[in-house]
Scaffold this motif. Structure first.
Motif, PDB file in Angstrom:
ATOM      1  N   GLY A 280      17.650 -16.835  16.659  1.00  0.00           N
ATOM      2  CA  GLY A 280      16.523 -17.071  17.243  1.00  0.00           C
ATOM      3  C   GLY A 280      15.550 -15.712  17.607  1.00  0.00           C
ATOM      4  O   GLY A 280      14.613 -15.837  18.042  1.00  0.00           O
ATOM      5  N   ARG A 281      16.116 -14.531  17.232  1.00  0.00           N
ATOM      6  CA  ARG A 281      15.283 -13.321  17.363  1.00  0.00           C
ATOM      7  C   ARG A 281      14.468 -13.188  16.445  1.00  0.00           C
ATOM      8  O   ARG A 281      14.231 -13.759  15.494  1.00  0.00           O
ATOM      9  N   ASP A 282      13.133 -12.731  16.674  1.00  0.00           N
ATOM     10  CA  ASP A 282      12.170 -12.653  16.060  1.00  0.00           C
ATOM     11  C   ASP A 282      12.194 -11.636  14.853  1.00  0.00           C
ATOM     12  O   ASP A 282      12.796 -10.605  14.772  1.00  0.00           O
ATOM     13  N   THR A 283      12.154 -11.886  13.512  1.00  0.00           N
ATOM     14  CA  THR A 283      12.213 -11.412  12.313  1.00  0.00           C
ATOM     15  C   THR A 283      11.086 -11.107  11.621  1.00  0.00           C
ATOM     16  O   THR A 283      10.905 -10.780  10.498  1.00  0.00           O
ATOM     17  N   THR A 284       9.796 -10.930  12.460  1.00  0.00           N
ATOM     18  CA  THR A 284       8.593 -10.516  11.967  1.00  0.00           C
ATOM     19  C   THR A 284       8.661  -9.112  11.293  1.00  0.00           C
ATOM     20  O   THR A 284       8.279  -8.956  10.297  1.00  0.00           O
ATOM     21  N   ILE A 285       9.440  -8.368  11.943  1.00  0.00           N
ATOM     22  CA  ILE A 285       9.332  -6.592  11.581  1.00  0.00           C
ATOM     23  C   ILE A 285      10.215  -6.579  10.060  1.00  0.00           C
ATOM     24  O   ILE A 285       9.821  -5.989   9.403  1.00  0.00           O
ATOM     25  N   LEU A 286      11.276  -7.673  10.142  1.00  0.00           N
ATOM     26  CA  LEU A 286      12.144  -7.521   8.842  1.00  0.00           C
ATOM     27  C   LEU A 286      11.315  -8.177   7.823  1.00  0.00           C
ATOM     28  O   LEU A 286      11.265  -7.410   6.597  1.00  0.00           O
ATOM     29  N   ARG A 287      10.449  -9.175   7.817  1.00  0.00           N
ATOM     30  CA  ARG A 287       9.687  -9.537   6.879  1.00  0.00           C
ATOM     31  C   ARG A 287       8.820  -8.400   6.510  1.00  0.00           C
ATOM     32  O   ARG A 287       8.312  -8.241   5.342  1.00  0.00           O
ATOM     33  N   GLU A 288       8.182  -7.752   7.561  1.00  0.00           N
ATOM     34  CA  GLU A 288       7.051  -6.552   7.096  1.00  0.00           C
ATOM     35  C   GLU A 288       7.873  -5.611   6.165  1.00  0.00           C
ATOM     36  O   GLU A 288       7.175  -4.952   5.229  1.00  0.00           O
ATOM     37  N   ILE A 289       9.236  -5.297   6.595  1.00  0.00           N
ATOM     38  CA  ILE A 289       9.870  -4.236   6.075  1.00  0.00           C
ATOM     39  C   ILE A 289      10.151  -4.695   4.431  1.00  0.00           C
ATOM     40  O   ILE A 289      10.031  -3.978   3.687  1.00  0.00           O
ATOM     41  N   LEU A 290      10.498  -6.102   4.461  1.00  0.00           N
ATOM     42  CA  LEU A 290      10.881  -6.368   3.000  1.00  0.00           C
ATOM     43  C   LEU A 290       9.570  -6.509   2.263  1.00  0.00           C
ATOM     44  O   LEU A 290       9.633  -6.266   0.995  1.00  0.00           O
ATOM     45  N   ASP A 291       8.412  -6.953   2.738  1.00  0.00           N
ATOM     46  CA  ASP A 291       7.257  -6.979   1.967  1.00  0.00           C
ATOM     47  C   ASP A 291       6.819  -5.619   1.523  1.00  0.00           C
ATOM     48  O   ASP A 291       6.677  -5.330   0.176  1.00  0.00           O
ATOM     49  N   LYS A 292       7.164  -4.613   2.404  1.00  0.00           N
ATOM     50  CA  LYS A 292       6.821  -3.052   1.959  1.00  0.00           C
ATOM     51  C   LYS A 292       7.738  -2.530   0.873  1.00  0.00           C
ATOM     52  O   LYS A 292       7.554  -2.001  -0.185  1.00  0.00           O
ATOM     53  N   SER A 293       9.049  -2.996   1.096  1.00  0.00           N
ATOM     54  CA  SER A 293       9.909  -2.680  -0.011  1.00  0.00           C
ATOM     55  C   SER A 293       9.988  -3.201  -1.074  1.00  0.00           C
ATOM     56  O   SER A 293      10.155  -2.588  -2.233  1.00  0.00           O
ATOM     57  N   ALA A 294       9.483  -4.440  -1.497  1.00  0.00           N
ATOM     58  CA  ALA A 294       9.431  -4.935  -2.569  1.00  0.00           C
ATOM     59  C   ALA A 294       8.125  -4.395  -3.241  1.00  0.00           C
ATOM     60  O   ALA A 294       8.208  -4.174  -4.358  1.00  0.00           O
ATOM     61  N   ALA A 295       7.195  -4.317  -2.390  1.00  0.00           N
ATOM     62  CA  ALA A 295       5.848  -3.474  -3.134  1.00  0.00           C
ATOM     63  C   ALA A 295       6.574  -2.021  -3.607  1.00  0.00           C
ATOM     64  O   ALA A 295       6.018  -1.481  -4.744  1.00  0.00           O
ATOM     65  N   ASP A 296       7.165  -1.370  -2.961  1.00  0.00           N
ATOM     66  CA  ASP A 296       7.690  -0.182  -3.412  1.00  0.00           C
ATOM     67  C   ASP A 296       8.589  -0.144  -4.531  1.00  0.00           C
ATOM     68  O   ASP A 296       8.339   0.818  -5.504  1.00  0.00           O
ATOM     69  N   VAL A 297       9.383  -0.893  -4.546  1.00  0.00           N
ATOM     70  CA  VAL A 297      10.305  -1.000  -5.677  1.00  0.00           C
ATOM     71  C   VAL A 297       9.385  -1.429  -7.072  1.00  0.00           C
ATOM     72  O   VAL A 297       9.648  -0.946  -8.031  1.00  0.00           O
ATOM     73  N   GLU A 298       8.417  -2.383  -6.902  1.00  0.00           N
ATOM     74  CA  GLU A 298       7.698  -2.879  -8.187  1.00  0.00           C
ATOM     75  C   GLU A 298       6.884  -1.367  -8.594  1.00  0.00           C
ATOM     76  O   GLU A 298       6.828  -1.200  -9.834  1.00  0.00           O
ATOM     77  N   HIS A 299       6.264  -0.472  -7.761  1.00  0.00           N
ATOM     78  CA  HIS A 299       5.611   0.395  -8.267  1.00  0.00           C
ATOM     79  C   HIS A 299       6.117   1.757  -8.485  1.00  0.00           C
ATOM     80  O   HIS A 299       5.666   2.599  -8.973  1.00  0.00           O
TER      81      HIS A 299
END
Length: 234
Positions: A70-89
């Motif tokens: 039940g812990r908030d995973t918002t920060i983790l999702r933001e990290i994943l979004d940034k990580s995916a973009a970094d990997v792509e570029h």
């Protein structure tokens, strides 16, 4: 005297040619050594990157809602979004590392219920590995199987069946007809068929998966128990 001169000239020409040939050979050898050193360095760096990706995968295991309690995973999702973009570029020149990281991030998105992102990244991993592979590889077969699992989680059962069958065919060519990875593919296809109400074919797949897992793993293995349950459900 003239004959002596004519005899000396070819001698010195031969020495000169030998020196040029020696210099050329030395230069070529140095170039080969530099090329081999650069290739080794590139492979070493790529291997380090892959190890980092796998370490990241172990760190991210079990971050889904059932484990996060039940812990908030918002920060983790933001990290994943940034990580995916970094990997792509930033990893365009390292497609194998890029594919490995896409699979890691995609799996974590799946754990968080973000199936659209999970499917997209896993498709990209499959595309990259297909582009890099001159032949079928275990990594490509695993990527196809992962994509099938992602599609299943997103309720695309037809897509899950298609990817599962591709993974199954490749795994049979890689490992033969009796292998734990082959059994896993059979089990996953059975589940996809079951969810499409293709119960007769689903039962056949699950029975074959159960037979193979019992033979290879024994009766007390957790995967055998899961396949028993899947067959019972079908």
């Amino acid at each position: 005297f003239r004959s002596m001169i004519f005899g000396v000239v070819p001698y010195y020409l031969a020495i000169k040619e030998a020196r040029v040939a020696s210099t050329t050979a030395k230069r070529e050898a140095e170039q080969r050594q530099r090329a081999e050193a650069n290739e080794l360095k590139a492979k070493t760096e790529a291997n380090k990157s892959i190890q980092v990706a796998r370490f990241l995968a172990r760190m991210l295991e079990g971050v889904g809602p059932s484990k996060a309690l039940g812990r908030d995973t918002t920060i983790l999702r933001e990290i994943l979004d940034k990580s995916a973009a970094d990997v792509e570029h930033n990893l365009e020149n390292e497609p194998e590392v890029q594919a490995e990281l896409y699979l890691v991030i995609g799996k974590t998105y799946e754990e968080l219920g973000q199936y659209t992102n999970a499917v997209w990244l896993t498709r990209e991993a499959v595309r990259l590995r297909k582009a890099q592979s001159v032949s079928e590889t275990p990594e490509l077969a695993d990527s196809l199987a992962n994509l099938g699992a992602m599609l299943y989680s997103s309720d695309d059962f037809k897509g899950a069946e298609e990817m599962g069958r591709q993974a199954l065919e490749m795994r049979r060519r890689l490992y033969g007809d009796e292998h734990t990875n082959v059994a896993t593919s059979l089990n996953n296809i059975g589940l996809a068929l079951w969810n499409q109400n293709k119960t007769k074919e689903a039962e056949s797949m699950e029975r074959e998966a159960l037979r193979m897992r019992k033979k290879l793993l024994g009766n007390n293995d957790i995967d055998v128990a899961k396949t028993f349950l899947n067959l019972a459900n079908v």
